[in-house]
Design a protein around this motif. Structure first.
Motif, mmCIF file in Angstrom:
data_model
loop_
_atom_site.group_PDB
_atom_site.id
_atom_site.type_symbol
_atom_site.label_atom_id
_atom_site.label_comp_id
_atom_site.label_asym_id
_atom_site.label_seq_id
_atom_site.Cartn_x
_atom_site.Cartn_y
_atom_site.Cartn_z
ATOM 1 N N UNK A 96 15.787 47.097 5.737
ATOM 2 C CA UNK A 96 16.606 47.477 7.027
ATOM 3 C C UNK A 96 17.068 46.304 7.612
ATOM 4 N N UNK A 97 16.905 45.025 7.360
ATOM 5 C CA UNK A 97 17.750 43.627 7.804
ATOM 6 C C UNK A 97 18.493 43.170 7.013
ATOM 7 N N UNK A 98 18.870 43.780 5.982
ATOM 8 C CA UNK A 98 19.552 43.171 4.687
ATOM 9 C C UNK A 98 21.012 43.517 4.648
ATOM 10 N N UNK A 99 21.748 42.756 3.805
ATOM 11 C CA UNK A 99 23.232 43.117 3.919
ATOM 12 C C UNK A 99 23.866 44.234 3.294
ATOM 13 N N UNK A 146 18.441 58.981 -4.270
ATOM 14 C CA UNK A 146 17.997 58.236 -2.976
ATOM 15 C C UNK A 146 17.058 59.323 -2.297
ATOM 16 N N UNK A 147 15.880 58.628 -1.854
ATOM 17 C CA UNK A 147 15.125 59.576 -0.893
ATOM 18 C C UNK A 147 15.394 58.822 0.402
ATOM 19 N N UNK A 148 15.804 59.611 1.508
ATOM 20 C CA UNK A 148 16.035 59.077 3.021
ATOM 21 C C UNK A 148 15.150 60.156 3.850
ATOM 22 N N UNK A 164 26.680 56.130 1.528
ATOM 23 C CA UNK A 164 26.440 55.139 2.441
ATOM 24 C C UNK A 164 24.829 54.777 2.337
ATOM 25 N N UNK A 165 24.569 53.557 2.223
ATOM 26 C CA UNK A 165 23.111 53.204 2.391
ATOM 27 C C UNK A 165 22.653 52.841 3.606
ATOM 28 N N UNK A 166 21.488 53.404 3.821
ATOM 29 C CA UNK A 166 20.694 53.220 5.195
ATOM 30 C C UNK A 166 19.511 52.416 4.961
ATOM 31 N N UNK A 167 19.159 51.634 6.039
ATOM 32 C CA UNK A 167 17.831 50.807 5.883
ATOM 33 C C UNK A 167 16.769 51.845 5.743
ATOM 34 N N UNK A 168 15.873 51.422 5.009
ATOM 35 C CA UNK A 168 14.857 52.062 4.379
ATOM 36 C C UNK A 168 14.857 53.327 3.489
ATOM 37 N N UNK A 169 16.094 53.483 2.836
ATOM 38 C CA UNK A 169 16.458 54.164 1.919
ATOM 39 C C UNK A 169 15.508 53.812 0.508
ATOM 40 N N UNK A 213 17.553 43.803 -11.288
ATOM 41 C CA UNK A 213 17.381 44.350 -10.212
ATOM 42 C C UNK A 213 16.623 43.603 -8.767
ATOM 43 N N UNK A 214 15.721 42.992 -9.359
ATOM 44 C CA UNK A 214 14.925 42.006 -8.293
ATOM 45 C C UNK A 214 16.119 41.005 -7.849
ATOM 46 N N UNK A 215 16.838 40.597 -8.461
ATOM 47 C CA UNK A 215 17.857 39.514 -8.005
ATOM 48 C C UNK A 215 18.791 40.021 -6.807
ATOM 49 N N UNK A 216 18.863 41.091 -7.022
ATOM 50 C CA UNK A 216 20.079 41.619 -6.047
ATOM 51 C C UNK A 216 19.763 41.580 -4.378
ATOM 52 N N UNK A 217 20.459 40.965 -3.662
ATOM 53 C CA UNK A 217 20.096 40.650 -2.241
ATOM 54 C C UNK A 217 20.222 41.978 -1.636
ATOM 55 N N UNK A 218 19.411 42.133 -0.627
ATOM 56 C CA UNK A 218 19.039 43.406 0.255
ATOM 57 C C UNK A 218 18.173 44.492 -0.351
ATOM 58 N N UNK A 219 17.653 44.218 -1.541
ATOM 59 C CA UNK A 219 16.874 45.224 -2.083
ATOM 60 C C UNK A 219 15.606 44.609 -2.032
#
Length: 525
Positions: free
Chosen positions: A227-230, A252-254, A267-272, A286-292
């Motif tokens: 939720x606080x990521x880029x 995507x589960x939202x 569009x991605x939302x925080x907590x998706x 996938x672990x290296x992607x910033x914001x996940x």
């Protein structure tokens, strides 16, 4: 000139060391330490000379630079280069240009060995995204780092070590950080031009050996948008999640709803919660992607100190207490101190989101856990097999700019003469630890002990040649051979050292040859 018995022993040991390092299975550090012990036992050198390499300023500068680079690796600093510098070129030559130029520039200010070690996983990941054979990028990567290392004293450990030897012998002849640049820059540019022009034509286009044994299993992998990521409010395309090799964004589960057809403009939302399907190697990427971040079902102590986590693959046994239970309901994370990142059943993905999956015997789980997890559960009845994957867990992305700032700050302080190279590297390494860019464990893992021991032991062998008089005799012989011509001596030095580095490490060759060359140079005045 006649050589003493000690000189003959020193020469004999050196002549034995080179073929041993070239043809035996023993590491160069073991061979050189054995040579130092033999020379000290036979009285050729004293304990102070034998251990002199361990107090050399060049050796410690190299060690502190390893810690600084470990800080960049732990914070995912290389990911910034992949995202903003490497990008998505249109051709192989374009890919080489985007790779080689920043590597050469970075290697001018960071020891090239950890630069290559840090870049390799990034290039492997990048080559998968570009669908290029990694072999066609990795060898040019190595050569670019070597060429860049010739630009400054920081560039290679050999530069630092030889400079340390020079300072011990002639303190007034200390060199500045950029004193090598007037030779190094033209050499680097010529070498890079060659790689860019002929590089794409030389390596054969073939699949790597690893591809023949590639892991065909398909995991269901679930990640959450921080939720606080880029990535918040970015589209799937803008977030770089559209063209991931060996990964497919399934749904995507939202907020309790499922977006089952994910388009590039979504569009991605925080907590998706993002559900992917892919291989275990892709899950590591996938672990290296910033914001996940891994999906958070409940809170536990695992939320803290994630910089010490590792990626682990575990096979569920038929005695596991979670058999038949949902991962979310059973509080798997709380009990084991490990987060389930992905699950594979019978070599295929499991439908649905991970929290709702009921575990079955022989399910393969990809876990994010702390190092003690492996030893604690290796003999556990809950898991048939536990193995650590070749890839770290999530980097501390938010500290990546700080890690780069510490590195460039140390380089700037040394370049301006505010601090010596040793003091600048030491200060940078200390700040990397104090600011949390690098943990103590990561710093220890970042130190290449084989390289450091090889350098330190080489000093003892070089001291034997110097103190026994063998270096002086061999230097006089070299002068006679080149008829006292300084240019021929320089050419001969290049030739001999280049030949030796085909047999032994460059650090060992430089340290052992140093006293011989210096004796010849002193004779020339």
């Amino acid at each position: 000139m006649f050589m003493s018995l000690d000189a003959w022993i020193a020469v004999g040991v050196v002549l034995t060391v080179f073929p041993l390092m070239a043809f035996s299975r023993l590491g160069p550090d073991i061979i050189l330490l054995g040579a130092v012990i033999l020379l000290m036992t036979l009285g050729v050198i004293d304990p102070q000379q034998a251990l002199g390499g361990f107090s050399n300023s060049g050796l410690f500068t190299v060690a502190f630079m390893y810690v600084l680079v470990a800080g960049i690796r732990e914070t995912g600093g290389i990911d910034l280069i992949i995202r903003y510098v490497l990008g998505r070129p249109n051709s192989e030559r374009g890919a080489l240009a985007r790779l080689l130029l920043p590597v050469a520039l970075l290697s001018g200010f960071v020891n090239n060995t950890p630069v290559v070690a840090t870049y390799i996983p990034a290039v492997m990941s990048w080559s998968r995204r570009l669908r290029l054979s990694p072999q066609r990028l990795l060898m040019p990567l190595s050569f670019a780092s070597i060429l860049g290392g010739t630009i400054t004293l920081f560039g290679t450990s050999t530069n630092l070590v030889v400079h340390g030897l020079l300072l011990e012998r002639y303190p007034a002849l200390g060199m500045g950080l950029l004193d090598l640049a007037w030779v190094g820059i033209p050499v680097a540019l010529a070498g890079l031009g060659y790689l860019l022009l002929l590089g794409p034509r030389l390596p054969p286009a073939r699949k790597g050996v690893a591809s023949a044994f590639a892991n065909p299993r398909e995991f269901t992998i679930e990640m959450e948008v921080d939720p606080t990521g880029v990535l918040v409010d970015r589209t799937v395309e803008e977030a770089g999640l559209r063209h991931l090799q060996e990964l497919f964004l399934v749904e995507i589960e939202r907020a309790g709803n499922v977006v089952s057809v994910v388009g590039p403009g979504e569009q991605l939302k925080g907590g998706d919660r993002l559900v992917f399907t892919g291989t275990s190697d892709a899950a590591v990427e996938l672990q290296q992607i910033r914001g996940l971040i891994p999906s958070r079902d409940d809170t536990s102590s695992l939320e803290k100190e994630f910089k010490e986590r590792r990626l682990v693959e575990a096979v569920v046994s038929n005695q596991c207490q979670f058999i038949g239970q949902r991962i979310r309901d059973g509080h798997f994370r709380t009990l084991y101190g490990a987060a389930v990142l992905a699950i594979c059943r019978g070599g295929e993905r499991v439908k649905g989101n991970l929290g709702q999956v009921r575990l079955q015997p022989a399910d393969v789980l990809l876990l994010e856990a702390r190092p003690p997890f492996i030893e604690r559960h290796r003999q556990s009845r809950d898991f048939l097999l536990i193995s650590e994957l070749n890839g770290a867990a999530r980097p501390i992305h938010e500290k990546a700019p700080l890690a780069w700032g510490l590195l460039f700050g140390a380089v700037l302080l040394a370049a301006l003469g505010v601090l010596s190279m040793l003091n600048a590297a030491m200060l940078g390494a200390a700040l990397a630890l104090l600011t949390g860019c690098c943990s103590v464990g990561a710093a220890k893992r970042g130190l290449d002990t084989q390289v450091l021991l090889t350098i330190a032991a080489s000093f003892g062998v070089g001291a034997a040649l110097q103190s026994s008089g063998a270096a002086e005799v061999m230097g006089s012989g070299a002068l006679t051979f080149v008829a006292g011509n300084p240019l021929l001596l320089l050419i001969g030095t290049y030739g001999v050292v280049a030949l030796l580095t085909e047999l032994v490490t460059n650090n060992a060759a430089a340290v052992i040859i140093f006293p011989i060359v210096m004796s010849a140079a002193e004779s020339l005045g």
